[in-house]
Design an enzyme around this catalytic site. Sequence first.
Site, PDB file in Angstrom:
ATOM      1  N   ALA A  14      -5.406  -4.300  -4.195  1.00 20.71           N
ATOM      2  CA  ALA A  14      -5.685  -3.436  -5.022  1.00 20.71           C
ATOM      3  C   ALA A  14      -6.514  -2.494  -4.013  1.00 20.71           C
ATOM      4  O   ALA A  14      -6.323  -1.190  -4.057  1.00 20.71           O
ATOM      5  CB  ALA A  14      -7.827  -3.945  -5.607  1.00 20.71           C
ATOM      6  N   GLY A  15      -6.881  -2.965  -2.865  1.00 20.74           N
ATOM      7  CA  GLY A  15      -7.133  -1.730  -1.215  1.00 20.74           C
ATOM      8  C   GLY A  15      -5.483  -1.028  -1.255  1.00 20.74           C
ATOM      9  O   GLY A  15      -6.215   0.855  -1.085  1.00 20.74           O
ATOM     10  N   LYS A  16      -4.704  -1.133  -1.022  1.00 18.22           N
ATOM     11  CA  LYS A  16      -3.540  -0.650  -1.186  1.00 18.22           C
ATOM     12  C   LYS A  16      -3.092   0.556  -2.168  1.00 18.22           C
ATOM     13  O   LYS A  16      -3.198   1.686  -2.047  1.00 18.22           O
ATOM     14  CB  LYS A  16      -1.866  -1.523  -1.243  1.00 18.22           C
ATOM     15  N   ASP A  72       6.025  -3.084   3.963  1.00 16.84           N
ATOM     16  CA  ASP A  72       6.071  -3.711   3.939  1.00 16.84           C
ATOM     17  C   ASP A  72       5.681  -4.030   5.621  1.00 16.84           C
ATOM     18  O   ASP A  72       5.707  -2.426   6.458  1.00 16.84           O
ATOM     19  CB  ASP A  72       7.545  -4.166   3.950  1.00 16.84           C
ATOM     20  N   ARG A 188      -0.370   2.468   8.817  1.00 15.05           N
ATOM     21  CA  ARG A 188      -0.153   2.631   7.183  1.00 15.05           C
ATOM     22  C   ARG A 188      -0.207   4.070   6.854  1.00 15.05           C
ATOM     23  O   ARG A 188       0.173   5.149   5.841  1.00 15.05           O
ATOM     24  CB  ARG A 188      -0.869   1.457   6.110  1.00 15.05           C
TER      25      ARG A 188
HETATM   26  P1  IMP Z   1       1.147  -7.314   3.963  1.00 16.45           P
HETATM   27  O1  IMP Z   1       1.839  -5.960   4.546  1.00 16.45           O
HETATM   28  O2  IMP Z   1       0.520  -6.895   2.688  1.00 16.45           O
HETATM   29  O3  IMP Z   1       2.606  -8.012   3.399  1.00 16.45           O
HETATM   30  O4  IMP Z   1       0.943  -7.211   5.162  1.00 16.45           O
HETATM   31  C1  IMP Z   1       1.439  -8.193   6.257  1.00 16.45           C
HETATM   32  C2  IMP Z   1       0.442  -8.470   6.746  1.00 16.45           C
HETATM   33  O5  IMP Z   1       0.252  -8.262   8.402  1.00 16.45           O
HETATM   34  C3  IMP Z   1      -0.786  -9.182   6.623  1.00 16.45           C
HETATM   35  O6  IMP Z   1      -1.058  -9.945   6.429  1.00 16.45           O
HETATM   36  C4  IMP Z   1      -1.244  -9.109   8.297  1.00 16.45           C
HETATM   37  O7  IMP Z   1      -1.572 -10.067   8.326  1.00 16.45           O
HETATM   38  C5  IMP Z   1      -0.640  -8.318   8.798  1.00 16.45           C
HETATM   39  N1  IMP Z   1      -1.390  -7.327   8.963  1.00 16.45           N
HETATM   40  C6  IMP Z   1      -0.819  -5.216   7.998  1.00 16.45           C
HETATM   41  N2  IMP Z   1      -1.479  -4.500   8.400  1.00 16.45           N
HETATM   42  C7  IMP Z   1      -2.498  -4.938   8.871  1.00 16.45           C
HETATM   43  C8  IMP Z   1      -3.166  -4.465   9.608  1.00 16.45           C
HETATM   44  O8  IMP Z   1      -3.678  -3.083   9.222  1.00 16.45           O
HETATM   45  N3  IMP Z   1      -4.559  -4.757   9.941  1.00 16.45           N
HETATM   46  C9  IMP Z   1      -4.397  -6.295  10.282  1.00 16.45           C
HETATM   47  N4  IMP Z   1      -3.143  -6.989  10.006  1.00 16.45           N
HETATM   48  C10 IMP Z   1      -2.252  -6.473   9.446  1.00 16.45           C
END
Ligand code: IMP
Length: 206
Positions: A14-16, A72, A188
Amino acid sequence: MSEPRDLVLASGNAGKLRELEALLAPLGYRVRSQSEFGVSEAAEPHDTFLENALAKARWAAQHTGLPALADDSGIVVPSLGGAPGVRSARFAATPSDGRPSDADNNALLLKALAAHSERTAMFVCVLALVRHPNDPLPLIAQGVWPGRVLESPRGMGGFGYDPLFQPRGMTCSAAELSPEEKNRVSHRAQAMRELRVQLAATSWVL
Ligand code: IMP
């Protein structure tokens, strides 16, 4: 004014969804979650963020018939050969385990780095946007947020590895930043800005 065009997000997060809506609404897109269409999470079997993002975007486009956007992301530590990398979410998982907690992943990262003096790290985000499942020319945007892994966690904000990540040029951890500040400078945010430029410039509109 013309109707907004639908774009499906290849994630149930939801945040994304909120972040992407704010970014894409001014360009005439309405972002919808793949869970709205009953689409399951795609597999992420690849060794690169790019391949996983593309696989997730194709999957969502295939199952919804809409253009699809996937994100990703993860943390990359050069002295660990790039780990946790694409396995960031599952870093501390054992074969019998489900998804490990953020605390477990962070503890394992500290353990893995215990013998290293070099603690350089970067958060990475790759966005992939496909107009349809066989799009030969996906839009790809990448954001890299450089920094280092702290010796112990700091701060209560954010998620994932934020308490262990000290962004370059800052004295705090990512978990000590306000959400607004993080959203201005993060991997991001950078990838989203780049995608927006590409969307505005492409002559093959969705
Ligand atoms: P996904 O994009 O939800 O697949 O995230 C992959 C994983 O990378 C997450 O579960 C976090 O462990 C790590 N990660 C991705 N973006 C962040 C961030 O902005 N802060 C901290 N961890 C992150």
